[in-house]
Design a protein around this motif. Structure first.
Motif, PDB file in Angstrom:
ATOM      1  N   GLY A   2       0.813  -1.195   0.000  1.00  0.00           N
ATOM      2  CA  GLY A   2       0.000   0.000   0.000  1.00  0.00           C
ATOM      3  C   GLY A   2       0.849   1.248   0.000  1.00  0.00           C
ATOM      4  N   LEU A 296      -5.146   3.902  -0.215  1.00  0.00           N
ATOM      5  CA  LEU A 296      -4.688   3.345   1.056  1.00  0.00           C
ATOM      6  C   LEU A 296      -3.754   4.333   1.744  1.00  0.00           C
ATOM      7  N   ASP A 359      -8.099  -1.440   7.854  1.00  0.00           N
ATOM      8  CA  ASP A 359      -8.393  -2.676   7.127  1.00  0.00           C
ATOM      9  C   ASP A 359      -7.164  -3.538   6.871  1.00  0.00           C
ATOM     10  N   ARG A 360      -6.003  -3.146   7.428  1.00  0.00           N
ATOM     11  CA  ARG A 360      -4.828  -4.008   7.325  1.00  0.00           C
ATOM     12  C   ARG A 360      -3.766  -3.572   8.319  1.00  0.00           C
ATOM     13  N   TYR A 362       0.487  -4.123   9.122  1.00  0.00           N
ATOM     14  CA  TYR A 362       1.775  -4.577   8.625  1.00  0.00           C
ATOM     15  C   TYR A 362       2.646  -4.954   9.821  1.00  0.00           C
ATOM     16  N   VAL A 395      -0.782 -15.692   5.812  1.00  0.00           N
ATOM     17  CA  VAL A 395      -0.074 -14.635   5.093  1.00  0.00           C
ATOM     18  C   VAL A 395       1.363 -15.058   4.824  1.00  0.00           C
ATOM     19  N   GLU A 409       1.684  -8.630   5.524  1.00  0.00           N
ATOM     20  CA  GLU A 409       0.609  -7.698   5.224  1.00  0.00           C
ATOM     21  C   GLU A 409      -0.718  -8.409   5.499  1.00  0.00           C
ATOM     22  N   VAL A 411      -4.580  -8.423   5.826  1.00  0.00           N
ATOM     23  CA  VAL A 411      -5.744  -7.681   5.325  1.00  0.00           C
ATOM     24  C   VAL A 411      -7.007  -8.295   5.919  1.00  0.00           C
ATOM     25  N   PHE A 412      -7.948  -7.424   6.334  1.00  0.00           N
ATOM     26  CA  PHE A 412      -9.198  -7.878   6.946  1.00  0.00           C
ATOM     27  C   PHE A 412     -10.290  -6.861   6.643  1.00  0.00           C
ATOM     28  N   ALA A 414     -12.771  -3.809   6.781  1.00  0.00           N
ATOM     29  CA  ALA A 414     -12.588  -2.496   7.410  1.00  0.00           C
ATOM     30  C   ALA A 414     -13.356  -2.427   8.727  1.00  0.00           C
ATOM     31  N   TYR A 444      -3.167   0.528   8.571  1.00  0.00           N
ATOM     32  CA  TYR A 444      -3.543   1.195   7.328  1.00  0.00           C
ATOM     33  C   TYR A 444      -5.049   1.136   7.154  1.00  0.00           C
ATOM     34  N   THR A 446      -8.371   2.609   4.193  1.00  0.00           N
ATOM     35  CA  THR A 446      -8.704   3.142   2.875  1.00  0.00           C
ATOM     36  C   THR A 446      -9.636   4.335   3.015  1.00  0.00           C
TER      37      THR A 446
END
Length: 779
Positions: A2, A296, A359-360, A362, A395, A409, A411-412, A414, A444, A446
């Motif tokens: 992102g 993002l 929504d993610r 790191y 992941v 990374e 991701v899930f 939001a 992070y 969006t």
């Protein structure tokens, strides 16, 4: 990968962490290095001559440091790894006064570092770093005002040669003006500008950050009243043409004020004090984005901290703070290894108050290469105690070329919450001979960028605290004290008037205002009373009650606790002091009792002989959980004995015994440590130690000695040995280290170090280290 919300603005450091290129052909690289090293040192030597010809007697100083270290590792007699590091640092500085008020400083700094390592498969990796840094500073000093300005330029090369392909430049300018008039508010103005760029045909690094800061402060006192304030305004302008966010502007205003009052009555028998303080923060951001629609962004503007714990029941339980996980240092040691499951790694931020989704996450790590995939379980929470699962996802890590590090990374869907965490459900094997160690976490989300390409946001925070204290001594032998404290933290308050009146309303009621608005308010309240009574000339009795409460305006948090303590203190002899404490604590959540803890502690301090002192603690703890319907108890005895046996010999003995039982299960542990120190003269120090510990049959013993000797005024020797053994196993460890320092002159010294370690468990691992360090100074 992102796009980050903005490039973080950091202050210029004297020596940053260099990112290296890997050179697999050692012979070819060393030839190139030898030629360029000569060129580099010639430049440094010419600059040295330039400075020396200026004004040696007027303030020229400098130092040289040369350090070399060699390490070899063996496993069952077979060499598994070697490493060799060679560092050279040179520094020159010239200080000169133009007038009694105006002066300048010029310095030149260089660093050369070569590192070569070979693994068990014979693969050799060589890394280089080269850097030079000239700088100049001007300073104008006056009793009422100061003015400083300066420029720094740092050139870095991450290869053996000094070519533009591996070159990175950092330029830094600064100016500061401070005025501090007497009996008037102070004023400070500051401008900092930093630019980072490389010389590649297609640039990878190109960023410019400018910070403008203005602040003012004042303290006013009148009789029993004290008033102070501090106002700060900061604007950060970051230009990152290579990023999705080409430019970002952040405006921050902080206003801190404090009002205090204290007074004594009744000939000093009554004292009262009150304090009120507030802190108002307003953040405004404007992001100039090169694309529109869903983009993002990193949520670092809203970070409040990072969290960590090792917990096999991740659905419940608070995490501890872990500031190293959000300090923007990717390649550092945190001790969080992914060699076992249920590592709870979290982040905390003002995401809800700012209406920002996440929504993610790191998860950065460091080791020698790409790690295995991991199944992560993601949680969110509003209070960091009760966690709600979002998803589970497997992941595979990816490489982040910008930070030169690997990361997961995750991701899930939001989610809007203030607390997020991830838990690894499987482990990662060693990569390149080292464990996978987590170093950083980032959040992070969006956002939708409008057609204008400008994304603006404003957030405010207002924190207040009110303190009241009173002390009453009606008679000489009796004393009463009372304390009260309330703190209210509002995110995006409706108005300042609403928040200020709200804290006084919260003193008398739990009015949960603002449940349907954006504002989030968290209130913490503490009050208590203490009485101290000199019952007898040999006995003092103390009683204290304290209540703590914490709740919010959303009816999501409501916890409280009551603590009662009764203490008896007595000193029947000048060499004997005793204290008996009885403490009870009850905790509640939404007015429902959660736990009860009772503590009984007897502490005895005594002087057995003129130079022999002993402290003994005997304690008993009883705990009950009304949630799980479990009970536990702990008995403990701890003590320490210090003794000066002779004028040259001293000793210390400490011990501990613990017995714990919980619902039919029990455990016990004990340990003891003895240290003897012998000082036959001013220049010799001998110390020996012995330690033994036993926890439910797992026994560990260790012994060691330390010798520190100054045989000659210019030579110092040090030797340290440690041996330990653990059962069952067995596991045996030996370590021997030492150093010798030769103070050649007042300005020059040479140090040689040696280290040896041996670990025997399933395999025997041996490591040797030999190093040398040379320092030379002049001024």
């Amino acid at each position: 990968m992102g796009n980050t919300e903005f490039t973080k603005f950091t202050r210029f450091s004297q020596f940053t962490q260099f990112k290296f290129d890997t050179v697999n052909s050692v012979n070819r690289a060393n030839k190139v290095n030898q030629v360029n090293r000569v060129n580099f040192l010639v430049i440094a030597f010419c600059l040295m001559l330039f400075f020396c010809s200026s004004a040696f007697a007027e303030g020229l100083s400098g130092w040289t440091n040369i350090n070399r270290s060699n390490t070899k590792q063996f496993e069952d007699g077979k060499k598994t790894a070697t490493s060799d590091t060679f560092n050279r640092n040179f520094y020159l500085r010239l200080d000169k006064s133009i007038t009694p008020m105006l002066s300048y400083q010029v310095y030149f700094r260089t660093n050369l570092s070569d590192s070569k390592s070979t693994d068990s498969e014979g693969m050799t990796t060589t890394t280089y770093q080269r850097a030079m840094e000239p700088a100049i500073d001007f300073s104008l000093r006056n009793p009422m005002y100061n003015l400083d300005a300066g420029y720094r330029r740092q050139e870095q090369w991450s290869t053996a040669h000094l070519r533009d392909e591996s070159r990175r430049t950092t330029e830094y300018y600064y100016s500061r003006f401070d005025i501090r008039p007497q009996a008037l508010p102070s004023l400070s103005l500051q401008v900092d500008r930093q630019r980072d760029y490389d010389y590649l045909s297609t640039k990878k690094i190109d960023s410019t950050g400018t910070r403008y800061t203005g602040s003012s402060g004042y303290i006013f006192s009148y009789r029993n009243l004290n008033l102070s304030y501090n106002l700060t305004y900061t604007r950060n302008v970051n230009e990152t043409p290579l990023s999705t966010t080409s430019k970002s502007i952040y405006d921050n205003f902080t206003g801190l004020y404090n009002l205090g009052y204290s007074r004594s009555f009744w000939d000093g028998k009554t004292n009262i004090s009150a304090g009120y303080q507030g802190n108002y923060v307003r953040n405004k951001s404007r992001l100039f984005v090169t694309q529109t629609g869903s983009v993002l962004f990193e949520r670092n503007l809203y970070y409040l901290g990072s969290l960590y714990s090792y917990d096999t029941t991740p659905d419940e339980g608070a995490l501890g703070t872990a500031p190293l996980l959000t300090n923007d240092i990717i390649n550092e040691t945190t001790g969080i290894l992914l060699n076992k499951t249920y590592q709870n790694i979290g982040i905390w931020g003002a995401f809800t108050g700012a209406s920002k989704t996440v929504d993610r996450l790191y998860i950065y790590y460091k080791n020698n290469g790409l790690a295995d995939s991991i199944t992560w379980r993601v949680y969110w929470s509003s209070n960091s105690s009760t966690w709600n699962s979002i998803t589970e996802i497997s992941v595979t890590p990816t490489f982040d070329s910008i930070n030169n590090a690997y990361r997961y990374e995750i991701v899930f869907p939001a989610t809007t919450a203030d607390y997020f965490k991830v838990v690894n459900l499987n482990t990662v094997s060693q990569v390149g001979g080292s464990d996978v160690e987590v170093t950083e976490i980032e959040a992070y989300g969006t956002d939708v960028v409008p057609e204008t390409g400008i994304l603006a946001d404003v957030s405010t925070f207002f924190t207040q605290g009110l303190t009241l204290n009173a002390n009453l001594r009606p008679i000489t032998k009796l004393n009463f004290s009372f304390n009260y404290f309330i703190n209210r933290a509002d995110q995006n308050p409706i108005s300042l008037q609403d928040s200020i009146s709200g804290i006084f309303t919260n003193i008398f009621s739990r009015l949960r205002s603002g449940q349907e608005v954006r504002m989030r308010s968290n209130i913490t309240e503490t009050y208590g009373a203490t009485s101290t009574w000199m019952t007898h000339r040999l006995l003092t009795t103390s009683f204290r009650f304290q209540r703590n409460k914490a709740y919010d305006n959303k009816n999501e948090t409501d916890v409280s606790s009551n603590t009662y303590s009764l203490a008896f203190s007595s000193a029947p002899l000048p060499t004997l002091d005793t204290n008996l404490s009885l403490i009870r604590s009850d905790s509640y959540s939404f007015e429902k009792k959660q736990t009860t803890n009772n503590l009984y502690l007897l502490s005895v301090g005594s002087r057995l002989y003129r130079d022999v002192n002993m402290v003994t603690d005997i304690g008993y703890t009883q705990s009950k959980s009304y949630i799980t319907s479990t009970q536990s108890s702990t008995r403990s005895i701890r003590g320490a004995l210090d003794a000066l046996l002779t004028r040259k010999l001293s000793g210390n003995l400490s011990y501990s015994f613990n017995w714990t039982s919980s619902d039919g299960t029990s455990s016990r542990s004990k340990d003891g440590t003895m240290v003897l120190t012998y000082r036959p003269g001013r220049f010799v120090n001998l110390s020996g130690s012995f330690k033994v510990s036993d926890s439910d049959g797992n026994t560990t013993t260790s012994e060691g000695f330390l010798i520190d000797w100054l045989p000659l005024p210019a030579i110092r020797l040090n030797l340290n040995y440690q041996h330990s053994r653990s059962e069952p196993g067995p596991s045996i460890s030996d370590s021997l280290s030492g150093y010798g320092i030769w103070y050649i002159t007042k300005f020059m010294d040479l140090q040689v170090t040696y280290g040896y370690t041996r670990d025997v468990k399933e395999k025997e691992t041996v490591s040797y280290n030999l190093g040398g360090n040379f320092n030379c100074r002049f001024w």
